[in-house]
Design a protein around this motif. Structure first.
Motif, PDB file in Angstrom:
ATOM      1  N   GLN A   1      32.306  23.624 -24.103  1.00 52.71           N
ATOM      2  CA  GLN A   1      31.104  23.503 -23.291  1.00 52.71           C
ATOM      3  C   GLN A   1      31.461  23.087 -21.873  1.00 52.71           C
ATOM      4  O   GLN A   1      32.487  22.458 -21.632  1.00 52.71           O
TER       5      GLN A   1
ATOM      6  N   VAL B   1      35.487  28.959 -17.326  1.00 54.35           N
ATOM      7  CA  VAL B   1      34.588  29.633 -16.385  1.00 54.35           C
ATOM      8  C   VAL B   1      35.336  29.912 -15.088  1.00 54.35           C
ATOM      9  O   VAL B   1      36.207  29.168 -14.685  1.00 54.35           O
TER      10      VAL B   1
ATOM     11  N   GLY C   1      30.067  30.842 -15.172  1.00 63.05           N
ATOM     12  CA  GLY C   1      30.332  31.802 -16.225  1.00 63.05           C
ATOM     13  C   GLY C   1      31.665  32.471 -16.056  1.00 63.05           C
ATOM     14  O   GLY C   1      32.393  32.201 -15.098  1.00 63.05           O
TER      15      GLY C   1
ATOM     16  N   PRO D   1      27.225  34.611 -12.447  1.00 59.75           N
ATOM     17  CA  PRO D   1      27.365  33.621 -13.518  1.00 59.75           C
ATOM     18  C   PRO D   1      26.030  33.339 -14.197  1.00 59.75           C
ATOM     19  O   PRO D   1      24.974  33.453 -13.588  1.00 59.75           O
TER      20      PRO D   1
ATOM     21  N   ASP E   1      26.389  31.707 -17.872  1.00 60.92           N
ATOM     22  CA  ASP E   1      26.679  31.170 -19.204  1.00 60.92           C
ATOM     23  C   ASP E   1      26.286  29.703 -19.320  1.00 60.92           C
ATOM     24  O   ASP E   1      25.911  29.232 -20.395  1.00 60.92           O
ATOM     25  N   TYR E   2      26.396  28.978 -18.224  1.00 59.00           N
ATOM     26  CA  TYR E   2      26.077  27.557 -18.207  1.00 59.00           C
ATOM     27  C   TYR E   2      25.196  27.263 -16.998  1.00 59.00           C
ATOM     28  O   TYR E   2      25.353  27.872 -15.940  1.00 59.00           O
TER      29      TYR E   2
END
Length: 118
Positions: free
Chosen positions: A1, A31, A99, A104, A106-107
Motif C-alpha cells: 500500500q 508507484v 500509480g 496516476p 491507483d492511490y
C-alpha cells in the motif's frame, strides 16, 4: 500500500499563489507516476497535472497550462504543485494521486481545500 498526504491548501486572493505538497509513504517503489486532480462543488473530479518518475514528462490540463507547475523530489517521495495566477474557478479540493502509469490513479490522498477569493 501507498499512503499519500497532501498539504499546502488554503485561502488566497485571485492572482495569488499557493504551493501544494504530497508526501508518499509505504511501498513507494511500487508507484512511478504521480499527479494532481481536483473536484469543485457540484462537479466531477478532473485531471490537473501529472509527472513521470524522472520528471521529464509532465502533462497539464488546458485550464492550468502556463499557471501551474508540477515537480517532484524522489529523495523525499514528494510531489509538488506550484499554482500561480490563481482564479476563482481554481477553487476545489485538490487530490494527490499515484500509480504505475500515467495518468496516476491507483492511490489517492485525502485532499486539501484550495479557495480563491475574487
Amino acid at each position: 500500500q501507498v499512503q499519500l498526504v497532501e498539504s499546502g491548501g488554503g485561502l488566497v486572493q485571485a492572482g495569488g499563489s499557493l504551493r501544494l505538497s504530497c508526501a508518499a509513504s509505504g511501498r513507494t517503489f511500487s508507484v512511478s507516476a504521480m499527479g494532481w486532480f481536483r473536484q469543485a462543488p457540484g462537479k466531477e473530479r478532473e485531471f490537473v497535472a501529472s509527472i513521470s518518475w524522472s520528471g521529464r514528462r509532465t502533462f497539464y490540463a488546458e485550464s492550468v497550462k502556463g499557471r501551474f507547475t508540477i515537480s517532484r523530489d524522489n529523495a523525499v517521495s514528494t510531489v509538488y504543485l506550484q499554482m500561480n495566477s490563481l482564479k476563482s474557478e481554481d477553487t476545489a479540493v485538490y487530490y494527490c494521486a499515484a500509480g504505475l502509469e500515467l495518468p496516476p490513479g491507483d492511490y489517492w490522498g485525502q485532499g486539501t481545500q484550495v479557495t480563491v477569493s475574487s
